[in-house]
Scaffold this active site. Sequence first.
Site, mmCIF file in Angstrom:
data_model
loop_
_atom_site.group_PDB
_atom_site.id
_atom_site.type_symbol
_atom_site.label_atom_id
_atom_site.label_comp_id
_atom_site.label_asym_id
_atom_site.label_seq_id
_atom_site.Cartn_x
_atom_site.Cartn_y
_atom_site.Cartn_z
ATOM 1 N N GLU A 45 8.542 -13.161 -33.390
ATOM 2 C CA GLU A 45 9.541 -13.959 -34.064
ATOM 3 C C GLU A 45 9.381 -15.394 -33.536
ATOM 4 O O GLU A 45 9.377 -15.604 -32.324
ATOM 5 C CB GLU A 45 10.945 -13.435 -33.729
ATOM 6 C CG GLU A 45 12.001 -14.150 -34.521
ATOM 7 C CD GLU A 45 13.421 -13.669 -34.221
ATOM 8 O OE1 GLU A 45 13.591 -12.650 -33.525
ATOM 9 O OE2 GLU A 45 14.353 -14.343 -34.694
ATOM 10 N N ARG A 271 7.588 -1.975 -22.478
ATOM 11 C CA ARG A 271 7.280 -3.390 -22.341
ATOM 12 C C ARG A 271 6.983 -3.735 -20.888
ATOM 13 O O ARG A 271 7.263 -2.973 -19.974
ATOM 14 C CB ARG A 271 8.400 -4.264 -22.902
ATOM 15 C CG ARG A 271 9.763 -4.024 -22.319
ATOM 16 C CD ARG A 271 10.748 -5.123 -22.749
ATOM 17 N NE ARG A 271 10.802 -5.325 -24.192
ATOM 18 C CZ ARG A 271 10.954 -6.507 -24.767
ATOM 19 N NH1 ARG A 271 11.042 -7.604 -24.052
ATOM 20 N NH2 ARG A 271 11.032 -6.616 -26.066
ATOM 21 N N LYS A 281 13.049 -14.159 -24.134
ATOM 22 C CA LYS A 281 13.050 -15.496 -24.704
ATOM 23 C C LYS A 281 14.406 -16.162 -24.539
ATOM 24 O O LYS A 281 14.483 -17.357 -24.293
ATOM 25 C CB LYS A 281 12.652 -15.437 -26.181
ATOM 26 C CG LYS A 281 11.145 -15.445 -26.365
ATOM 27 C CD LYS A 281 10.760 -15.499 -27.815
ATOM 28 C CE LYS A 281 10.629 -14.104 -28.375
ATOM 29 N NZ LYS A 281 10.172 -14.086 -29.764
HETATM 30 P P1 ATP Z 1 12.044 -11.237 -26.011
HETATM 31 O O1 ATP Z 1 12.729 -10.044 -25.482
HETATM 32 O O2 ATP Z 1 11.254 -11.989 -24.982
HETATM 33 O O3 ATP Z 1 12.915 -12.128 -26.811
HETATM 34 P P2 ATP Z 1 11.057 -10.120 -28.402
HETATM 35 O O4 ATP Z 1 10.719 -8.693 -28.416
HETATM 36 O O5 ATP Z 1 12.325 -10.511 -29.044
HETATM 37 O O6 ATP Z 1 10.922 -10.663 -26.939
HETATM 38 P P3 ATP Z 1 9.173 -10.815 -30.402
HETATM 39 O O7 ATP Z 1 8.760 -12.157 -30.840
HETATM 40 O O8 ATP Z 1 9.972 -9.999 -31.330
HETATM 41 O O9 ATP Z 1 9.946 -11.009 -29.030
HETATM 42 O O10 ATP Z 1 7.939 -10.003 -29.853
HETATM 43 C C1 ATP Z 1 6.734 -9.850 -30.540
HETATM 44 C C2 ATP Z 1 6.071 -8.624 -30.040
HETATM 45 O O11 ATP Z 1 5.858 -8.719 -28.637
HETATM 46 C C3 ATP Z 1 6.913 -7.404 -30.279
HETATM 47 O O12 ATP Z 1 6.087 -6.389 -30.796
HETATM 48 C C4 ATP Z 1 7.437 -7.046 -28.930
HETATM 49 O O13 ATP Z 1 7.611 -5.672 -28.794
HETATM 50 C C5 ATP Z 1 6.348 -7.567 -28.005
HETATM 51 N N1 ATP Z 1 6.906 -7.885 -26.692
HETATM 52 C C6 ATP Z 1 7.891 -8.750 -26.404
HETATM 53 N N2 ATP Z 1 8.161 -8.747 -25.085
HETATM 54 C C7 ATP Z 1 7.309 -7.867 -24.516
HETATM 55 C C8 ATP Z 1 7.097 -7.401 -23.176
HETATM 56 N N3 ATP Z 1 7.809 -7.852 -22.143
HETATM 57 N N4 ATP Z 1 6.125 -6.479 -22.982
HETATM 58 C C9 ATP Z 1 5.387 -6.022 -24.002
HETATM 59 N N5 ATP Z 1 5.550 -6.404 -25.280
HETATM 60 C C10 ATP Z 1 6.503 -7.312 -25.543
HETATM 61 MG MG MG Z 2 12.236 -9.333 -31.139
#
Ligand code: ATP
Ligand code: MG
Length: 568
Positions: A45, A271, A281
Amino acid sequence: MTAPEADEKDKSGPVAGRDFIRQIIDEDMKTGKWGGRVHTRFPPEPNGYLHIGHAKSICLNFGLARDFGGQCNLRFDDTNPAKEEVEYVDSIQEDVRWLGFSWDDRMFYASNYFDQLYAFAETLIEKGLAYVDDLSQEEIRAYRGTLTEPGKDSPYRGRSVAENLDLFRRMRAGEFPDGAKVLRAKIDMQSPNVVLRDPVLYRIKHVEHHRTGDAWCVYPMYDYTHCISDSLEGITHSICSLEFENNRPLYDWVLDNLPVPCHPQQIEFARLNLSYTVLSKRKLIQLVTQKVVSGWDDPRLPTLSGIRRRGYTPEAIRDFCERIGISKAENMVDMALLEHCLREDLNRSAKRVMAVLRPLKVVIENYPEGQVEEIDFPYHPEDASLGSRKVPFTREIYVERDDFMETPAKKWFRLAPGAEVRLRYAYYVTCTGVVKDPATGEVTELRCTHDPATKGGWSSDGRKVKGTLHWVSAAHAVPAEVRLYDRLFTKENPTEGKGDFMDALNPDSLEVIPEALVEPSLAALPVGERVQFERLGYFCVDKDSTPQKRVFNRAVALKDSWAKAGGR
Ligand code: ATP
Ligand code: MG
C-alpha cells in the site's frame, strides 16, 4: 543469533531444504494444478516507505517467481486515497529495483480495476449477496458482536435487490456524504469468524485519489479489492502475512461468488519482527513526522532507504532474508543477524582505507621535514583484484587519540611513553615525548622517532611489536564528519508491554564526530560508496557530503579489528 526458522519446518517436510510454501508449490507443479504456472505479486500500500519486513516479502514473492520460472507483479494496493502519495509510489519502485528484482512490464495499481470492482459489486447485489447499509461506523461495530457473542442483523439487511442497486448507484453518483452508507457483503452475522459478519465492501469518501482524481467518491475495501485484483492478474499463489489468516474465508467467498478468471490460493507466513526497532508503517510515520529522525531515509530507521543510506547492500539484505527463512511461527529476529550479513558481504567487497576519528598529532622528530613518501597500500589484504593506492607519509601525522595512554593499562600494546608500535605499512615508531596544554593538562601532541630500517612496517632483525595503528598525514588529510549509530531503541521489543514505544527511544542513537580526518584517496569518493575504515568499521559516504567536507555513516562496526590479529 536466531536459527533459521526454516530448519525446524524442513525436518518434517517432504523435500529437504524447502520452506513450506515451496513445498506447496512443488506439489502444485507435480499435480499440474496451475498448468505449471507460478505467478506471485508484491502488493504494497503506497502509504509509507518500505522497510526490512517488506524486503522479506519481496524476496519471497520475487524469489518464488525466480525459482519456479514464473513471474511476480508489483501491485500498488491504492484503495485508501486519504493516506496515499506519489512520493511513496516512487520510493517503493526504487527500493524493489535496488533490492535486485524486476517486475518487467507488470506494474499495476488496484485503482486500475475500479471499474471492474464496481461492476462486480453490482453483480453481488444482483445475486442478493450484498446490501447497502445506513448504520454508522459505530453502529456497525456494535452490531458485529465479539469473539464470544454472535452479531446482530442490521435493520437494512433485508433491502430488495432493486433498492440496493439504486442506492449503490446513488452512492457512486455522489448523492450521500462520507459515512452515510456502506455496501456490505451478505454472509452471516452469526459466523464464528468475525471477518465473515457482513464485511464492508465499499465506503463513501469524497477524497481525490492520486491516480483517478475525482472520478470516484466510493472506494472498495482492501479485502474485497485484493482477491479480485489477484484473480484479474492471474495470480496463482497469493502470499500474505499471518494476520490475514482469518480473512482467507472472505478472500475465497468473494472469488467463489463472482465470475472471475481464476481463484488464487492465499498462503500466510509469519512476518519479520526485528529486535531493537519497529516495523510498522504507522510507527515509522510517527518517528518521521515528530522529527525523532531526520526523515524516511534516516540511517537509524529500518526502512530500505534508511539502511541503504547507512551502507547496507542489497546482497546483504537478500542473504539475511534467505537465512531467516519462511515459516508460520511468529518470532523475533536478532538485529545482530542482519549486521552479520552486512559484515560478511562488505568483508569481501569493501576497500580498506584509513581514517582517524579523534585525531592526535604525532611529530616524528627524526623524519626529514618536507619529505613525502608515497606508500603503496593494497585495498584488500586477501583480494589483489581490488588494487592499491598511494598513501602519503610525512613527518607530521595524526593517530587515533584512543590509541595513546599516558599511563598504560596492562596488556596495552598501543602508544604510550617509551612504547614502540607499527604504523600500518609505514614504520615502527617509538613515543619519546608528550606535549600537553599547560592550562588543561590535556595531551595535544606526541613526539616520536621512527626506525628507518623498518620501512614498510616490518623489521628485518625480527623485532616484534604487537600494536599496529592507522594514521593519516597531517598535510594531506581530508576533513570529514563521521556519524556513528547505535540502536534506535533501548528495548528489544519497543512495542511490548504498557507505555508508548517512543519512551523506549535510545537518546544516544546518533553520535556525530565533526572533525575526523580521512586519507586523501577518499576526497572524491562518491555518495553511496562503502569502505572499511581500518579498525573502525564499515562506512558509507552520505548524501550530506560537500566538496569541502565528506560525511561518512558507519554502517556497522568491525567484529574483529586487525590490530588484534596483528596485521602489518
Ligand atoms: P505495516 O504493518 O508496516 O504497515 P503493511 O502490511 O500494512 O505493513 P503493506 O504495504 O500492506 O504494509 O505490505 C505489503 C506486503 O508486505 C504485504 O504482503 C505484507 O504482508 C508484507 N509485509 C509487511 N510487513 C512485513 C513484515 N514485517 N514481514 C514480512 N512481510 C511484511
Ligand atoms: Mg497492509
